[in-house]
Design an enzyme around this catalytic site. Sequence first.
Site, PDB file in Angstrom:
ATOM      1  N   SER A  93       0.844  -1.199   0.000  1.00 28.03           N
ATOM      2  CA  SER A  93       0.000   0.000   0.000  1.00 28.03           C
ATOM      3  C   SER A  93       0.875   1.244   0.000  1.00 28.03           C
ATOM      4  CB  SER A  93      -0.862  -0.016   1.265  1.00 28.03           C
ATOM      5  OG  SER A  93      -1.416   1.251   1.512  1.00 28.03           O
ATOM      6  N   LYS A 101       2.758  -3.210   6.541  1.00 30.26           N
ATOM      7  CA  LYS A 101       2.993  -3.417   5.107  1.00 30.26           C
ATOM      8  C   LYS A 101       4.477  -3.196   4.781  1.00 30.26           C
ATOM      9  CE  LYS A 101      -1.151  -4.447   3.494  1.00 30.26           C
ATOM     10  NZ  LYS A 101      -1.409  -5.791   2.939  1.00 30.26           N
ATOM     11  N   TYR A 108      -0.897   0.001  10.220  1.00 34.06           N
ATOM     12  CA  TYR A 108      -1.135  -0.697   8.954  1.00 34.06           C
ATOM     13  C   TYR A 108       0.028  -0.464   7.978  1.00 34.06           C
ATOM     14  CZ  TYR A 108      -3.439  -1.651   4.441  1.00 34.06           C
ATOM     15  OH  TYR A 108      -3.752  -2.106   3.188  1.00 34.06           O
TER      16      TYR A 108
END
Lengths: 320, 320
Positions: free
Chosen positions: A117, A145, A141
């Site tokens: 992402s 990633k 998050y």
Amino acid sequence: MIGRKLVEKIAADPGALGYDVTAMTLVDVVLPPVPAGLSVVASALALDVSDPGVAAGLVASRPDVIFHLAAIVSGEAEADFDLGYKVNLDGTRFLFEAIRQEGLRAPYAPRVIFASSIAVFGEPFPEKIGDTFFTTPLTSYGTQKAICELLLADYTRKGVFDGIGIRLPTICIRPGTPNKAASGFFSNILREPLAGKEAVLPVDESVRHWFASPRSAVGFFVHAARMDTARIGPRRNLTMPGLSALVGEEIEALGRIAGPKTVALIRREPDPVIRRIVAGWATDFDAQRASELGFTAESTFDEIIRIHIEDELQGRIGHG
Amino acid sequence: MIGRKLVEKIAADPGALGYDVTAMTLVDVVLPPVPAGLSVVASALALDVSDPGVAAGLVASRPDVIFHLAAIVSGEAEADFDLGYKVNLDGTRFLFEAIRQEGLRAPYAPRVIFASSIAVFGEPFPEKIGDTFFTTPLTSYGTQKAICELLLADYTRKGVFDGIGIRLPTICIRPGTPNKAASGFFSNILREPLAGKEAVLPVDESVRHWFASPRSAVGFFVHAARMDTARIGPRRNLTMPGLSALVGEEIEALGRIAGPKTVALIRREPDPVIRRIVAGWATDFDAQRASELGFTAESTFDEIIRIHIEDELQGRIGHG
């Protein structure tokens, strides 16, 4: 959503990956649907790869290509620290490690495509984020990633698998119904009016963001599965190409394609919380490496809207 | 080595961290020595923080500052994949998580100083590596350090602790005896002749590298422990300042300080393996942020050599 569309793509075209796909195993925490009319052998499993041992069982069948898209989304990973690290970090590491253990039994090195992402980046940003800009995520998050990207590169370097990390732009127009994600409005203000419904715009038209269509997203994964990885070298995580556009440009494209009555369905309702969240997001990239490696995305919002009309609305625009 | 020198520094000056240190716990996999003449309460423990539960016991005493330097070195982490990940990644994560669990019981957020490395970077490099250059390590060691940097920043952002990652240059002149590390010669060619002994130079004099003295390294940790972290923001991992110099410049400085007879103790014995390894290493950095935040290192090799003579040789140069 992208996983489902990817499966549908391969179901519709079993040669999409460059050779005949003969079997697919679909895995999700809830039982994933097997698309109708699938000509290849397919099994669907409700399993959580973040549970120890699950990945080893899945890898035992030695698939040639593994698409890993499973994740707790950004808001949930931020709210539940333990769950985010368990699913987004430990789950991915279990999968990578299961492949390694399988390869220690007998030679095995599948292609692994990992959904990353642009959340791996954190402000302040340069005007365009280039391929060598550092990853300083501002969410758990994004941190998870970025960590998985590093693992992917190291396991690839060690010959455990042939990995490619795909940093997805914001997917637009996301099908379905409006959700509470802070980024939801980018899709809502197009999808809802195209279906004849009202939509809320919580930010100014001068907000810039980075987009690709669901069709492009599927294309990234398909291309990553069939491309010649000898050209990539050890830097295995790629910012995908996309379209940098203003919210105002989204709306102009909507007007060109669907007319002023459709545009009039967008209701301006400024939301300072969403405005503040969005202000911290990246707005533009120079995705040179991925472009050179053959990944492609849209170059206008007109294209993005036409793809939605073709793929989701059977070519028809609704007007209430 | 740096851990030992850091303890000696605090032993010699209990106010070094900006307040009176009243107690220290020294932890290593082998029982660390407690320096003679230590005026503060000190305990030494032989423990492995990569064993589950160990970190929780250590953190229970709620130290104000935690220096985390424990690591499997680069060559060993490359040779033993499991051990490297266990010690360098899981061990660090256990420590960070133990601090978080301690803070969940009652408010607690210590300063945490983490020893990272310029091995987080991988070639090809720009002429000078700037503060926003991406981390694409080419070793498992560098990967593990880069992952821990991401964890450090996320735990800091979440308020679990107040973390600072210190990317150390190659430490020169490393005290002790010649070892088999590929980087050993950078120190060997100075330390051994200064003690009147022969040393082997396996690369050309045109090799450029990035250095700081052991005294600077200790200074980085001390400064990181006492600095005002309000100025740092969320980007918590800092490339330390250093000296970019040629091997030829090392030798010239040796000649200026110790004369041609000392320089004559360097024996040129080209080693293609070492030459190839060293060719992949970073040669120069623009450590702007760390410099602005008050971290300092040497600006000439003459200084680096003089520090070694003062700190290790009691001011005397041996001549065989």
